[in-house]
Design an enzyme around this catalytic site. Structure first.
Site, mmCIF file in Angstrom:
data_model
loop_
_atom_site.group_PDB
_atom_site.id
_atom_site.type_symbol
_atom_site.label_atom_id
_atom_site.label_comp_id
_atom_site.label_asym_id
_atom_site.label_seq_id
_atom_site.Cartn_x
_atom_site.Cartn_y
_atom_site.Cartn_z
ATOM 1 N N GLY A 1 5.698 70.276 11.685
ATOM 2 C CA GLY A 1 4.594 70.638 12.563
ATOM 3 C C GLY A 1 4.928 70.484 14.022
ATOM 4 O O GLY A 1 5.906 71.014 14.527
ATOM 5 N N GLU B 1 -1.153 69.811 14.053
ATOM 6 C CA GLU B 1 -1.922 69.680 15.293
ATOM 7 C C GLU B 1 -2.798 70.917 15.526
ATOM 8 O O GLU B 1 -2.334 71.879 16.123
ATOM 9 C CB GLU B 1 -0.992 69.440 16.470
ATOM 10 N N ALA C 1 -1.652 58.120 21.019
ATOM 11 C CA ALA C 1 -2.511 57.615 22.094
ATOM 12 C C ALA C 1 -1.872 57.859 23.456
ATOM 13 O O ALA C 1 -1.604 56.932 24.229
ATOM 14 C CB ALA C 1 -2.801 56.131 21.873
ATOM 15 N N TYR C 2 -1.635 59.121 23.729
ATOM 16 C CA TYR C 2 -1.078 59.572 25.006
ATOM 17 C C TYR C 2 -1.539 61.002 25.224
ATOM 18 O O TYR C 2 -2.280 61.543 24.404
ATOM 19 C CB TYR C 2 0.443 59.440 25.024
#
Length: 481
Positions: free
Chosen positions: A106, A149, A213-214
Site C-alpha cells: 500500500g 490509505e 502520528a505525524y
C-alpha cells in the site's frame, strides 16, 4: 561526557522494564531511497537490525484481481541480475536473530480504490488472502503489514469499514496456520481514523497497530503547523485540538485498542513551509506554500532529519522548542520546518512507557542521520532504543544558536504562556522535579558554565519520581498524592 546521562539511562530502562511487556521498535524502510543522490542514497546494508525489533520493507502493491504486485522488480528481486532487495533485507536477521521482517503493501501513492474493490468481493478477497500468504512465505518474510490509505477515503466507500474487518479476520486465520505476523499502519488522528476504522474489531485480529502520528500539519495548510506535536497548544480550536499525538493516542485507546497493541509512530522527517513574511515565524504564521525541497528527498514541504541537521550545520537557523507542543521548530529567512529530534523523541518514549503502549514505529529509517554527518550515526533510532529497550542514550548536539529572548514571538493567546522554570531550580546536572508541580520536571545541563533547565511534563495523572528519575503513578511518589 556520558556520566550525566547515566541517571537518564537508568530512569528510561527502569520505566521500560516496569511496563510489563517487551517494547517494539518498528522500523520502516523506504526502498526508493536507494535511488537518492550521494549523501542521502541508502543501501540495505546500512541498516543496524539490532536496533529494531521489526523491520518493514515498503512497498508492494495490489491488483484489482487480488494479486500482490512487485513494484520495482529490479530492486526487489534477484531475477535478471536484479538487486535482490527482499533477500538482502531478510538476511539482516542473521546478525540479529530476534528481529522480525515484514513486507508492507500500500502506502499513500497506491490510494484506496483497488483495495476497496478487492475486499468488497468475498471471492476476490479470499484470493488476495491466499496470495498474500504465498508471497510472504515465498520471499521468506516473517509477516505482512497492511498500509491501506485509507478505508472509506480517497476513492473508497463506506462499506470498506466492515470489509476491512473481514479482510483482517481472514488474513489472521490463515496467518496463524503458518506462524506469521499481521500488522497494519493506520491514520492516527480522530478526524481521519473515525471515517476508516472499527477500532475494537480490528484490534482482535492484528498483532500490533502502527498509528501514523505525524503529518498532522503540513504545507497543504495556509499557516505553519507542527508535523507531530505531542500535546495541543493554547490558541488552537475546533478540529485542530485533535491534531496532536496525545489526542490521537487517547482516541485509539478510548475506542478499544489495547495499549500493548498500540505502536506510536514518530517521524524521522519534518514538514516545511515557505513563510509569507519572514518576520512572522511562529506557529500559525501565514505561508505561501511548501518549503524548499531538500537535496536528498527532493520533495517540497518535506525534509529528512538528515537534511535538517546538515542544514543547521551551515548556520543561520533559529531553533525554538515549543513549551506546549513539546517539539521543536526552526526558521531561517522565509523557510520554516517543524520536526522531531533527540530531545522530543526522548520525551515521546517516556510518554509511551507512561501509558503502557506497545512501543514506537518510525517513518523512516533512511532519513535518520545514518551516515553520522551531524554526530553519532542513527541518533533518532538510538534514542528510541535507549528509551524503550535500555542502552546508552544519545547526547543531544549542542545548539549552535538559541533564539534571542528579545525577538521571541509571544503566543497569540488570551492565556498566559507556560510558566518559566523557577529560579535556581538547577544546582547540578541531571533531573530535578518542579518544587510546586509534581508532574513537571527539568533536565539540567551545563551550557557554557551555567546550568540550563529543559522543562518536561509527565503524562496526565502521573508525577515525576526522583527515586527512579521517571514518571510514576502519584500514589508511588511521596508528597504527590
Amino acid at each position: 561526557m556520558m556520566n550525566r546521562w547515566l541517571l537518564v539511562f537508568a530512569a528510561l530502562a527502569a520505566l521500560a522494564s516496569a511496563s510489563g511487556s517487551e517494547k517494539k521498535i518498528v522500523c520502516y524502510f523506504g526502498s526508493w531511497a536507494v535511488y537518492r543522490p550521494p549523501g542521502g542514497k541508502f543501501d540495505i546494508s546500512y541498516i543496524q537490525p539490532n536496533l529494531c525489533t521489526h523491520l518493514i520493507y515498503t512497498f508492494v502493491g495490489i491488483s484489482t484481481e487480488g494479486d500482490v504486485r512487485v513494484l520495482d522488480s529490479w530492486q526487489d528481486l534477484p531475477d535478471n541480475w536484479g538487486k535482490d532487495g527482499f533477500g538482502r533485507f531478510n538476511k539482516l536477521r542473521e546478525s540479529s536473530p530476534g528481529t522480525k521482517t515484514l513486507i508492507a503493501i500500500g502506502g499513500w501513492n497506491e490510494g484506496s480504490a483497488k483495495y476497496s474493490a478487492v475486499v468488497a468481493n468475498p471471492t476476490t478477497r479470499a484470493r488476495f488472502v491466499k496470495n498474500v500468504v504465498e508471497f510472504v512465505k515465498k520471499h521468506d518474510f516473517d509477516g505482512f503489514d497492511l498500509d491501506w490509505e485509507y478505508p472509506n477515503q480517497r476513492g473508497g466507500k463506506p462499506e470498506d469499514v466492515q470489509n476491512y474487518i473481514s479482510l483482517l479476520k481472514e488474513l489472521r486465520t490463515e496467518f496463524d496456520k503458518h506462524g506469521l505476523i499481521l500488522s497494519a499502519a493506520v491514520a492516527a488522528a480522530e478526524p481521519s481514523a473515525s471515517q476508516s476504522y472499527d477500532i475494537a474489531a480490528m484490534s482482535k485480529y492484528l498483532h500490533f497497530i502502527n498509528i501514523m502520528a505525524y503529518d498532522l500539519h503540513g504545507a497543504w495548510e495556509k499557516v505553519t503547523g507542527h508535523n507531530a506535536p505531542l500535546y495541543k497548544r493554547t490558541g488552537e480550536s475546533g478540529g485542530d485540538l485533535k491534531l496532536n499525538v496525545d489526542a490521537s493516542v487517547h482516541y485509539w485507546l478510548d475506542n478499544g485498542c489495547p495499549p500493548e497493541k498500540l505502536i506510536l509512530g514518530v517521524p524521522f522527517y519534518g514538514r516545511a513551509f515557505t513563510l509569507a513574511d519572514k518576520n512572522q515565524n511562529g506557529l500559525g504564521a501565514p505561508t505561501t506554500g511548501p518549503g524548499t525541497a531538500g537535496p536528498y528527498t527532493r520533495e517540497g514541504g518535506m525534509l529528512g532529519y538528515n537534511e535538517i541537521c546538515e542544514s543547521f550545520k551551515q548556520g543561520g537557523w533559529t531553533v525554538v522548542r515549543h513549551e506546549e507542543h513539546r517539539t521543536p521548530y526552526a526558521y531561517k529567512d522565509n523557510q520554516w520546518v517543524g520536526y522531531d529530534d533527540v530531545t522530543s523523541l526522548t520525551e515521546k518514549t517516556a510518554y509511551i512507557n507512561s501509558l503502557g503502549l506497545g512501543g514506537a514505529m518510525l517513518w523512516s529509517i533512511e532519513t535518520d542521520d545514518f551516515l553520522g554527518n551531524c554526530g553519532e550515526k542513527y541518533p533518532l533510532l538510538k534514542t528510541l532504543y535507549a528509551g524503550l529497550k535500555g542502552g546508552a542514550p544519545v547526547e543531544p548536539p549542542k545548539p549552535t544558536e538559541r533564539p534571542p529572548q528579545t525577538t521571541q514571538q509571544p503566543p497569540q493567546t488570551t492565556q498566559p504562556p507556560a510558566t518559566a522554570p523557577p529560579s535556581g531550580v538547577c544546582t547540578k546536572e541531571g533531573y530535578v522535579r518542579d518544587p510546586q508541580d509534581c508532574s513537571v520536571f527539568y533536565l539540567c545541563q551545563n551550557i557554557n558554565g551555567a546550568y540550563q533547565p529543559q522543562r518536561f511534563n509527565c503524562a496526565s495523572g502521573l508525577a515525576f519520581n526522583p527515586q527512579n528519575n521517571a514518571c510514576d503513578y502519584k500514589q508511588n511518589v511521596p508528597g504527590c498524592n
